[in-house]
Enzyme design. Sequence first.
Site, mmCIF file in Angstrom:
data_model
loop_
_atom_site.group_PDB
_atom_site.id
_atom_site.type_symbol
_atom_site.label_atom_id
_atom_site.label_comp_id
_atom_site.label_asym_id
_atom_site.label_seq_id
_atom_site.Cartn_x
_atom_site.Cartn_y
_atom_site.Cartn_z
ATOM 1 N N ILE A 13 0.835 -1.404 -0.118
ATOM 2 C CA ILE A 13 0.051 -0.105 0.041
ATOM 3 C C ILE A 13 0.900 1.319 0.039
ATOM 4 O O ILE A 13 0.596 2.183 -0.607
ATOM 5 C CB ILE A 13 -1.166 0.035 1.238
ATOM 6 C CG1 ILE A 13 -1.854 -1.084 1.156
ATOM 7 C CG2 ILE A 13 -1.593 1.202 1.401
ATOM 8 C CD1 ILE A 13 -2.939 -1.422 2.242
ATOM 9 N N SER A 140 -6.431 0.823 11.070
ATOM 10 C CA SER A 140 -7.171 -0.429 10.449
ATOM 11 C C SER A 140 -8.710 -0.222 11.252
ATOM 12 O O SER A 140 -8.761 0.300 12.309
ATOM 13 C CB SER A 140 -6.558 -1.532 11.193
ATOM 14 O OG SER A 140 -7.190 -2.532 11.140
ATOM 15 N N LYS A 167 -3.843 0.010 17.077
ATOM 16 C CA LYS A 167 -4.242 0.838 16.002
ATOM 17 C C LYS A 167 -5.456 1.818 16.928
ATOM 18 O O LYS A 167 -5.634 2.939 16.576
ATOM 19 C CB LYS A 167 -5.094 0.087 15.105
ATOM 20 C CG LYS A 167 -4.148 -0.400 14.049
ATOM 21 C CD LYS A 167 -3.187 0.391 13.350
ATOM 22 C CE LYS A 167 -2.243 -0.344 12.549
ATOM 23 N NZ LYS A 167 -1.438 0.832 11.704
#
Length: 245
Positions: A13, A140, A167
């Site tokens: 990504i 996330s 996260k």
Amino acid sequence: MKTALITGANKSIGLETARQLLQNGYYVYLGSRDLHKGQEAAGQLHAAGLTNVEPLQIDVTDSASIAAARQALGQKTPVLDVLINNAGILGSMSQPPLGTSLSTIREVFATNVFGVIEVTQAFIDLLRKSAEPRIVNVTSGLGSLTLHNDPSWKYYPVKGAAYQPSKAALNAYTIMLAYELRDTPFKVNAVDPGYTATDFNHHSGPGTVADAAARVVKAAVLGPDGPTSQFFSDDNAPETGISPW
């Protein structure tokens, strides 16, 4: 020409995010813990005709590496317009709250939380010189505490003691940072790229790297009227694109 720094950008990504920002006219500093891998990734982009990119060695868990990267970048550009904190690790696949070692939890937090904080603090002076500074923290959907407490959520059983809490902590830091910068031109947001097929999850995700990167880029190129202090997640909230925290 606007400039962007992406951590963990030598593959998946991060690399695709670099590609899309280059296509949007940005000059990209491709952050990579391993300089050789960063050079190879930049070479791939150069071969595709995207030449406004160069590697920058940075290990987000190493204070000396972060300081060296800040010094190196400062010699290349007086202004940084976009910081994308993309570097992240999963840790072991099984992370039961009563069985996961503290060393594993510390390792995950070192990259996913403390690394983001230290990198942001190190480069904030260059970002402040931008007319439209943007900070994107790649999070996330599994960082949503609200959804983790909802038995009807599709990912409800996917619990863990390291990655998910890291996260959630990153999301909390995003809110606090956005608040501190609320009366400035900064836009500070968390972006869930979605459950994407990458090395990170052994290519188990259904999403594409291109779509994931597009979500990150969308937050990176927000205009002056764009939102700040948001948790963007098409996966968690397909209708609004805004996930509950």
